[in-house]
Design an enzyme around this catalytic site. Structure first.
Site, PDB file in Angstrom:
ATOM      1  N   GLY B 148      53.497  20.957  -7.506  1.00  0.00           N
ATOM      2  CA  GLY B 148      54.016  20.817  -8.856  1.00  0.00           C
ATOM      3  C   GLY B 148      52.886  20.635  -9.842  1.00  0.00           C
ATOM      4  N   CYS B 149      53.206  20.827 -11.112  1.00  0.00           N
ATOM      5  CA  CYS B 149      52.171  20.761 -12.141  1.00  0.00           C
ATOM      6  C   CYS B 149      51.636  19.334 -12.297  1.00  0.00           C
ATOM      7  CB  CYS B 149      52.707  21.292 -13.465  1.00  0.00           C
ATOM      8  SG  CYS B 149      54.311  20.641 -13.953  1.00  0.00           S
ATOM      9  N   TYR B 150      52.538  18.365 -12.488  1.00  0.00           N
ATOM     10  CA  TYR B 150      52.070  16.982 -12.595  1.00  0.00           C
ATOM     11  C   TYR B 150      51.298  16.565 -11.346  1.00  0.00           C
ATOM     12  CZ  TYR B 150      54.984  16.045 -16.781  1.00  0.00           C
ATOM     13  OH  TYR B 150      55.544  16.037 -18.034  1.00  0.00           O
ATOM     14  N   THR B 152      49.511  18.228  -9.280  1.00  0.00           N
ATOM     15  CA  THR B 152      48.171  18.801  -9.232  1.00  0.00           C
ATOM     16  C   THR B 152      47.193  17.963 -10.046  1.00  0.00           C
ATOM     17  OG1 THR B 152      49.007  21.045  -8.881  1.00  0.00           O
ATOM     18  CG2 THR B 152      46.795  20.847  -9.839  1.00  0.00           C
ATOM     19  N   SER B 153      47.598  17.631 -11.264  1.00  0.00           N
ATOM     20  CA  SER B 153      46.682  16.874 -12.117  1.00  0.00           C
ATOM     21  C   SER B 153      46.456  15.465 -11.585  1.00  0.00           C
ATOM     22  CB  SER B 153      47.216  16.827 -13.556  1.00  0.00           C
ATOM     23  OG  SER B 153      48.338  15.978 -13.664  1.00  0.00           O
TER      24      SER B 153
END
Lengths: 346, 346, 346, 346
Positions: B148-150, B152-153
Site C-alpha cells: 500500500g501507499c502509506y 511504503t512510506s
C-alpha cells in the site's frame, strides 16, 4: 464609537483586522499605519476592501501615534512591537499586541527563544489573550498579548484533558499544519505559488519553532505540572487554516463518551468553540473566514492514544479575530460583536 | 520483449502503469482491461497519453485473459483481485497484484480488516513487494503483493531504527498525509474539487485505516517483536504525494549523526531512496512523478523524540512505480529500468 | 557525447533544462552557471534533482565560459543574454538563447518594446526556433532564438489557418492564460502563494505584453500580410501550463471537417503536436511535464467565429523542451531525443 | 420578520442562501427543503454552518410547501423549478427562482435551448432579476428570475457600452472563466479534485452553453438591436469566482477616460459594482465571498479593441447574493441588507 488604531495594517493580519472592524458596529478605525504604503488608500493595496472602508495608510511619528486612537492593535513583527507598545500604554491607551513580545511571562525564556526584551516591566501586568481561558482577566487588562496561531489551536484542544489530568503530559505529540498566510506577505522564494502549490512539507523541525515556549507555558498552567511537547509544524498548500493533530496517552480508563461530555461541559457555552459530534473531525475549510475553533476527538484504542483535532482560521481565531474578541472583552462590548457569521464554504 | 498485461487500466494506478511501461524498453503492453471503457482507446480516456501508446481497453472473458500476456499487473480493488489472480497463477503467469488481497500473511487478520479470503492457498508463497526489503525473494516470486501507499512510506522510514532496536515500538505515532489521487477516480462528493481544495482534514481516524495491519505486520518483522502503531491519515489538497511524519522515543542515547550514518549504511546503495542531508526534510513536490522515497531525520531533544519524515509519490513509489520495480526484479531486468528520471518540479 | 553548458541554471527554465538533459543519451552537462548559487550543488537548490545529476553551480569569468562546453543554452533575462551570446558565437559555439534578445528580426521593433540592442549584427543570422516551422533553418543555425511561451502556443495554433488565408487577420483575438511558473523564481509579492491561489486575473492588458511583437512577426510571415492581434494574458493558479484561446472570422465558407483535415495535413507528421479529435479541446493538465502542444478546434457558427485552443507546458514546449528540440536539430540527433514520454496526469 | 423558504437547500447555491440569510436581520428561514438530506440538520451536511443556524432539512408534500413561508427561493435545477414555482405563485407567495426556467422571455427560444416549458403563462409577468438593471420592476414583481452566473458578469460588464452604442455588437467576444462550484455538488468524475486541480480547459465550446440565449436577450435589450455573441466558458481550478474577458470594436473615436467616466456615471451609485481605477483590472480573489461585481476597462489601441473585465463570486452575486438582493427589493428592505462586507482575501 470607540476610536481604534491599527499599527501595521498592510500585513495579512493587519488587513484582516481592518476587514473585521469595518463591519463592527461599536468602533471606527481612526488610524491605520504602514511604512511601506504610507499615503496609499488601503483599498488600493487590498482591492478586496475597496468600497468597504475609507482608510489611508499613515506613518505618524511615534510621539504622535497615541493621540490618534483610544484603543490600539499592534500588528507588527516581534521586537518592533516592544518599541511601540510601551508609549501607548504610558499614554493611557489599551492595547492588544499581536506579536510574540508579551506572550512569555518568564523573561529569560523569552530572551532564550527571541532576543533581548526592552520593556520587561510590562510583562507582569500583561494578560495572555486566549479569550476562552482568560476572559475575566482580559476584561480588566490594559495590555493583552494575543496568542500565536498554533498555540490557539493547541491550547484550546488540550485544555480540558490537562485540567482533568486525563493525559500523561510527557506523551504529548503535536503534528500541526498551517496554510501559507501564516508566513505573512513578504516577498520570499519559499512561499512563492510555485514552491508551495501541489506540495507539502514540514519546517522548523526538531522542536525549534518559537511557538513552543508559549504553548508549554499555557499547557503547564493547565496541567499544574511542567509540560514539554514535541511540536512539528508543516506548510499546507492552502491560504487560510491550521489543523493541529494532538496525540497523548490517557492516564485513566475513561470512555470516549465521557471525554466528549467533558469537552461539552468545558466548551458548551463558548460560541466560538464547536465540538464535532460523534466520530466526525474538523476540517480547515469549515472554519475559513470565521472565528470558530472546531474540535474533534478520536480514540485509538488499539494503540492506547487519544487524538484531538483542532481547526482554526489562522488569521481569524489565530490572530485578528481573537484580537477583536479581546477588544470586545476589554471594552464591555458583547464578546461576539462583529465576529458572528458562518465560515465560507465552499 | 516481455508481453505485459494491465488488469484495470482505467484507474489512476492503472493508467500510471501504462504511462511508465510506455517508456520501458523491455516490455510491451499486450493487453489492458477496463470494464467501464471497453472498446475505447486509452488515449481518449486519458488524453495525456495520446500519441504515447496505442492501447484499446478490452474486457476479455476471464478464461481468455491469461493467454494475452506473460506477466500481469492486477490494479483492481481488493476482493476483485482474488477473483482474477489465482487463474493467472494457475496458467503459469507471474503477477504483481496492487490490491490488498495478498499483503497480509495471517488470513485471520486479513479477514478481520477486509472480508473472507477465497484464495488463501496463495498467501504462503506470496512475497510482500517492498522492493528494498524483499529484493531477493521478489526475484524468485510468482506472486508479489505490491505494498500500500502509506505502508511504503512508513516501513521504509522506520526500518533502520527498528532493525537496530533504536526506538521503543510502543511509542510510534504516524501522522500521515496523502494527496487526493489516493482516493481513486470514482465519482464521489467527498473528493470533488470544491470539497478538497483549499482545505485539510483527517479521515478514518481512531486506528481504523486498513493499511494498519499491513504496516504492523512488516514493522513487527523488522523489530522482531510485536509492534502496534497509532496511525492517522489526512487528506491533502494536492494530487500526488504522501508525507508520513513518524514520532518515536529512542531507546538509547545516540547522536543525530550516528542515526544519519545508520540510514546511509542501510540505504546508501538504494537508488530510489534519497536521504535528506543535514537538517533538511523531504517535500512531496520534490518526489512528484518519480519513484523516489525521500527520507529526513529530525531530533527533538527537548521532548526526547526522533522524528522521521518520509515522502513518496503515492501512485509511483506507492503503487505503479514500485510495481514496475518489482516486475524488473522478477524478470531479471535492471531494477531501475523505465523508472529513472528526476521528479517534476515546479 | 556533446558537452553542453547551461548559462543560468537556477531559474525554473534553467533547472528544467537540467532535468531534461539529465536523461538525454547524447549529451553531458559540462557546465551550469548561477551567480546566486555559485558553489552549491544543484541538488541542494532543487532537491527534486538529487541523485539524478551531479552538477555544481559555477560562475566563471565570461572569457572562460566558452571553453567549458561545445553547445550552450543561455537561460538568462533579456539584456543579460546579449552580453553573453556574442562571445560564445565568436568562440565558434552553437547557442540556443532562451531570452527575447534575438527573437525580433527588426531591430527598431526590438528597441521599441525592450531597450537598446548591443549585438544587432547577430540578428541577421539568428533563426527563430519554433522547431515545427523552421526545422531546416534550425539544423544549420549557429544561433537559435528560442520562442517565448505564449508565442509558441499561439503561432502553432494559428499557422495552418493563416497559411491558407482562411481567417481574417484583423479579427484575431487571443485570450491567453498561463501558470505562475511563467513569472520565474524571483521573490515577488504578486506571485506569492496567497496572492495567486484560488484566484484569477489578467495582467499586462491593453496590448502591452512584450510577446506581442514576436507573435505578430511570425503571424505576418505566415499570413504574408501584416497581422495585428489583440492579446490579453491572464495568470492561472497552476504551476505549469498555458492555454491560448484564439478567435477569428473565417474568410470563406468551409466546414469544420475540412479545417480539421487541414490541421492533420499540416501537423500529422509532427510528434509533438497532437490534434484533439472531434469536439474535444485540450487541457493544460494533459500536457504537464511534456513537450506536446495539444490543439483543438471549435466552430461557433452562430457567431461566425472559429476558435482554436492550444495548450502547452510553458516551461517544456514553451521553453526548455523546445530548446532541447532545437539542440537536437542543430546537432543531428533525432528530434525527439530525450523528449518523448507522456504528460504527468493526474 | 419575513418567513423565508429555501427550496433545494443542499446544493452549493442553496447553502449559500442559508449562510447569507443566517445573518440577515429582517428574515427567518422557516423551511429549507432537500430530498437527499431530509431529516438531517443542515449543520451536519455543511459543518461550516454549525452553530450559525438551526435548520433541519425537510421534504414536504408539494401542497404543504406554500404555507411554510411567505417568500421563497427555488434553488433547484431547471425543469424541476417549473414544477414548484406555479403553485407557490398561485398561493400568493413571492418567489425568486434561481433556475433558468423563467429567464427567457421568448418561449420558443427557451424550448430550443432547454426543453418544453410547462408554465409559460408566468413568463409574461416574470422580471429578470439583474438588480442593477431592473430595480424598479423587481420591487413590484411576484416572480423574479435570478440571472445565471455568467450572464450577471457579462451583462453588467457591457451594459454601459451597449446603451451608448459605443461598440459594434457583431464584434463581441466573451472569453469567460469560472470556478468549479459552478458545476454544483453532484458526484462527477469531471469535477473531482484530481481532474480539475493544477489544470485549465474550455468546455461547452462552439456557442453551445445555455447561458448564451439569456445573455443575448439582455444585450439585445440594452443595444436596442439584435446581438449575437461568441461565448466560450472555461473551468478554473478555483472554488468561487468568474472572470469574464469581453472584447469588442469601438464604433467611435472615444478616449479611455471618457469610457471610464461613462461607467462611473452608470454605476457610481451602485454599491455592489466597483470600478477598477486607472489601468487596474479585477481579480476573482478580490470578490470572493462578497456580492460585488468588479469591473475594469482596458483599451488595446494597437488592435482597435476595448476590453472589459468583469469579476464576481459566482455563488454570491452570480446566484445567492443577487437573489437576496432581489428579495430585499421585493420586500422593501434596504437593498444591501445582509450583503455588505468586504470580500475574503487572502
Amino acid at each position: 464609537m470607540l476610536r481604534v488604531g491599527i499599527v501595521g495594517v498592510s500585513g495579512y493580519t493587519g488587513v484582516e483586522l481592518a476587514r473585521i472592524l469595518s463591519r463592527h458596529p461599536e468602533v471606527e478605525i481612526s488610524i491605520a499605519t504602514s511604512r511601506q504604503f504610507e499615503g496609499k488608500h488601503l483599498g488600493d493595496v487590498y482591492p478586496n476592501l475597496r468600497g468597504c472602508l475609507d482608510i489611508t495608510c499613515e506613518n505618524p511619528a511615534p510621539a504622535a501615534l497615541a493621540d490618534r486612537a483610544d484603543f490600539f492593535f499592534t500588528a507588527v513583527p516581534h521586537q518592533t512591537a516592544m518599541e511601540i507598545v510601551p508609549s501607548l500604554i504610558a499614554a493611557g491607551k489599551k492595547v492588544v499586541d499581536l506579536s510574540a513580545d508579551y506572550r512569555i511571562r518568564d523573561l529569560a525564556v523569552y530572551e532564550q527563544w527571541y532576543q533581548r526584551h526592552t520593556s520587561g516591566e510590562l510583562i507582569g501586568e500583561t494578560v495572555y489573550g486566549l479569550s476562552e481561558l482568560y476572559r475575566d482577566s482580559i476584561k480588566n487588562a490594559r495590555l493583552v498579548a494575543n496568542p500565536g496561531c498554533y498555540p490557539t489551536s493547541v491550547i484550546l484542544g488540550l485544555a480540558p484533558l490537562l485540567r482533568e489530568k486525563l493525559i500523561d503530559p510527557s506523551t504529548i505529540i503535536v503534528d500541526a499544519k498551517s496554510g501559507a498566510s501564516g508566513a505573512g506577505r513578504s516577498a520570499n522564494i519559499a512561499t512563492l505559488f510555485c514552491e508551495v502549490a501541489d506540495g507539502f512539507r514540514a519546517y522548523k523541525t526538531g522542536g525549534t519553532h518559537r511557538h513552543i515556549p508559549e504553548m508549554e507555558q499555557e499547557l503547564t498552567v493547565l496541567a499544574d505540572t511542567p509540560v514539554t511537547i514535541s511540536f512539528t509544524p508543516h506548510l499546507l498548500p492552502i491560504t487560510r487554516g491550521i489543523l493541529s493533530t494532538m496525540y497523548a496517552k490517557l492516564t485513566t480508563d475513561i470512555s470516549r463518551e465521557k471525554v466528549q461530555a467533558l469537552y461539552e461541559q468545558n466548551y458548551g457555552d463558548e460560541y466560538f468553540i464547536r465540538l464535532c459530534p460523534g466520530d466526525t473531525v474538523p476540517a480547515t475549510q469549515h472554519v475559513r473566514g470565521s472565528n470558530f475553533c472546531d474540535i474533534g476527538i478520536s480514540f485509538d484504542e488499539r494503540a492506547g492514544r487519544i487524538i484531538v483535532f483542532s481547526a482554526i482560521d489562522n488569521i481569524v481565531k489565530g490572530a485578528a479575530g481573537q484580537a477583536v474578541q479581546n477588544m470586545n472583552l476589554m471594552n464591555g462590548f458583547a464578546e461576539d460583536t462583529g465576529l458572528r457569521g458562518a465560515s465560507l464554504f465552499p
